[in-house]
Design an enzyme around this catalytic site. Sequence first.
Site, PDB file in Angstrom:
ATOM      1  N   HIS A 104      86.352  -0.137 -65.051  1.00  0.00           N
ATOM      2  CA  HIS A 104      87.167  -0.531 -66.193  1.00  0.00           C
ATOM      3  C   HIS A 104      87.999  -1.788 -65.903  1.00  0.00           C
ATOM      4  O   HIS A 104      88.868  -2.148 -66.692  1.00  0.00           O
ATOM      5  CB  HIS A 104      88.080   0.637 -66.572  1.00  0.00           C
ATOM      6  N   LYS A 160      89.371  -5.610 -65.542  1.00  0.00           N
ATOM      7  CA  LYS A 160      89.283  -6.913 -66.213  1.00  0.00           C
ATOM      8  C   LYS A 160      89.963  -7.909 -65.281  1.00  0.00           C
ATOM      9  O   LYS A 160      91.172  -8.151 -65.376  1.00  0.00           O
ATOM     10  CB  LYS A 160      89.965  -6.918 -67.583  1.00  0.00           C
ATOM     11  N   ASP A 195      88.643 -19.846 -57.328  1.00  0.00           N
ATOM     12  CA  ASP A 195      88.930 -20.709 -56.172  1.00  0.00           C
ATOM     13  C   ASP A 195      90.074 -20.196 -55.312  1.00  0.00           C
ATOM     14  O   ASP A 195      90.722 -20.977 -54.597  1.00  0.00           O
ATOM     15  CB  ASP A 195      89.244 -22.136 -56.637  1.00  0.00           C
ATOM     16  N   HIS A 242      95.608  -1.993 -77.913  1.00  0.00           N
ATOM     17  CA  HIS A 242      94.786  -1.859 -76.716  1.00  0.00           C
ATOM     18  C   HIS A 242      95.605  -2.104 -75.460  1.00  0.00           C
ATOM     19  O   HIS A 242      95.064  -2.210 -74.363  1.00  0.00           O
ATOM     20  CB  HIS A 242      93.613  -2.847 -76.790  1.00  0.00           C
ATOM     21  N   LYS A 283      98.128  -1.930 -72.180  1.00  0.00           N
ATOM     22  CA  LYS A 283      98.420  -1.032 -71.067  1.00  0.00           C
ATOM     23  C   LYS A 283      99.559  -1.677 -70.267  1.00  0.00           C
ATOM     24  O   LYS A 283      99.369  -2.200 -69.165  1.00  0.00           O
ATOM     25  CB  LYS A 283      97.206  -0.843 -70.159  1.00  0.00           C
ATOM     26  N   ASP A 333     113.968  -1.119 -67.067  1.00  0.00           N
ATOM     27  CA  ASP A 333     115.260  -1.706 -66.674  1.00  0.00           C
ATOM     28  C   ASP A 333     115.214  -3.226 -66.520  1.00  0.00           C
ATOM     29  O   ASP A 333     116.042  -3.785 -65.778  1.00  0.00           O
ATOM     30  CB  ASP A 333     115.754  -1.082 -65.372  1.00  0.00           C
TER      31      ASP A 333
END
Length: 402
Positions: A113, A115, A120, A296, A298, A303
Amino acid sequence: MNSHWLPGNRITLLENGEGYYPRVFEAISQAKEEVLLETFILFDDKVGRQLHRALLSAAANGATVHVLIDGWGSPDLPPSFTQPLLDAGVRLRAFEPVRRLFGARVNLLRRMHHKIVVVDGQHAFVGGINYSIDHIAEFGPQAKQDYAVEVEGPLVGQIQAFCRANVEAPQPSRRAWVQRWRNMRDRAEEEREVEDGAVAAFVTRDNHLHRSDIERHYRAAIRSARHRILIANAYFFPGYRLLRDLRRAARRGVQVDLVMQGQPDMVWVMRATELLYRHLIRAGVRVHQYCERPLHAKVAVIDDRWATVGSSNLDPTSLSLNLEANVIVRDEAFARHLRERIEQLMTSHCKLVERPVPGKLRSAWIGVRSFVVFHALRRFPVWMQRLTAPPPRVVPMGDEPT
């Protein structure tokens, strides 16, 4: 936990495809040495073809290009898309190629999952944004709201070491996993010279040595919260301990705000999450439903000093089955900026969920139903781990270059 806190990083928040794609495609197309890309979804659409052109540009520049896609998430890439990449020297691989039964994809569990992009060894991108047109506004009402970060600084070396290990040993043994993190630690020590900038860590979840690291980071931050917890998460159905930590935080006076889906891409997910609302609201947690388009995200801020952006939802699949990757940041400026962006959603496009006041009989039924569904879903990953014994495979797509 599989993390090493490193100072001296520049962390830039990228919101939605409009903020993410131009930056990541520019970095890839200008690569001179190496591109490492891992993604759950890559489609042959407008966005996928833009990535395609950037990868071909990197290969034409002489860069070594590695692309790892998830076989379930990216099941239908045609030869017209993959063959030009292979001809250009791109190393293209699939994590657990899709298996079908009567046309339906059946190997849903234990997905890659991630991404992640590393260019470089200088720029890294980590978040929840895939390569498909549904991450930009022109897709319409179902366009996703999401986030990623661009990382510059010492943490890039750690992310690069992680991705290189996936290329060199896609199914490592326990000893190989230990060596992987030793290499990451050594690379991190080499990069410690710069002290200015954000302190950050790259935290992953796997099914070997790091099964609960992302969840443990969340829980540690929640337990230490003094003023504010703000979590925006697309698929929210965490374990009992994380829910308990949130309720305890609210009861000790911390303002706890959860931003959940109100315009979901999968209705059943929202229905499962709603089983938790009453339990959370009774403890003082404020639940907001984002209603402009599918959420979508996450991400979380605690604080104004701790923040995370990544691929991991707070649900059974992300916390117990999938391979996930998050960046965690200790930096007031970044945390404040992310908080302000989430609060803008709350102000403009969210509705506060009110505590229901059902009759006694209905209240008892809701309690029993929530208890059964909650514990069934929490045990679901354990059952599935036992049923899906064969380890996932990483296989080349087409004829790889020599």
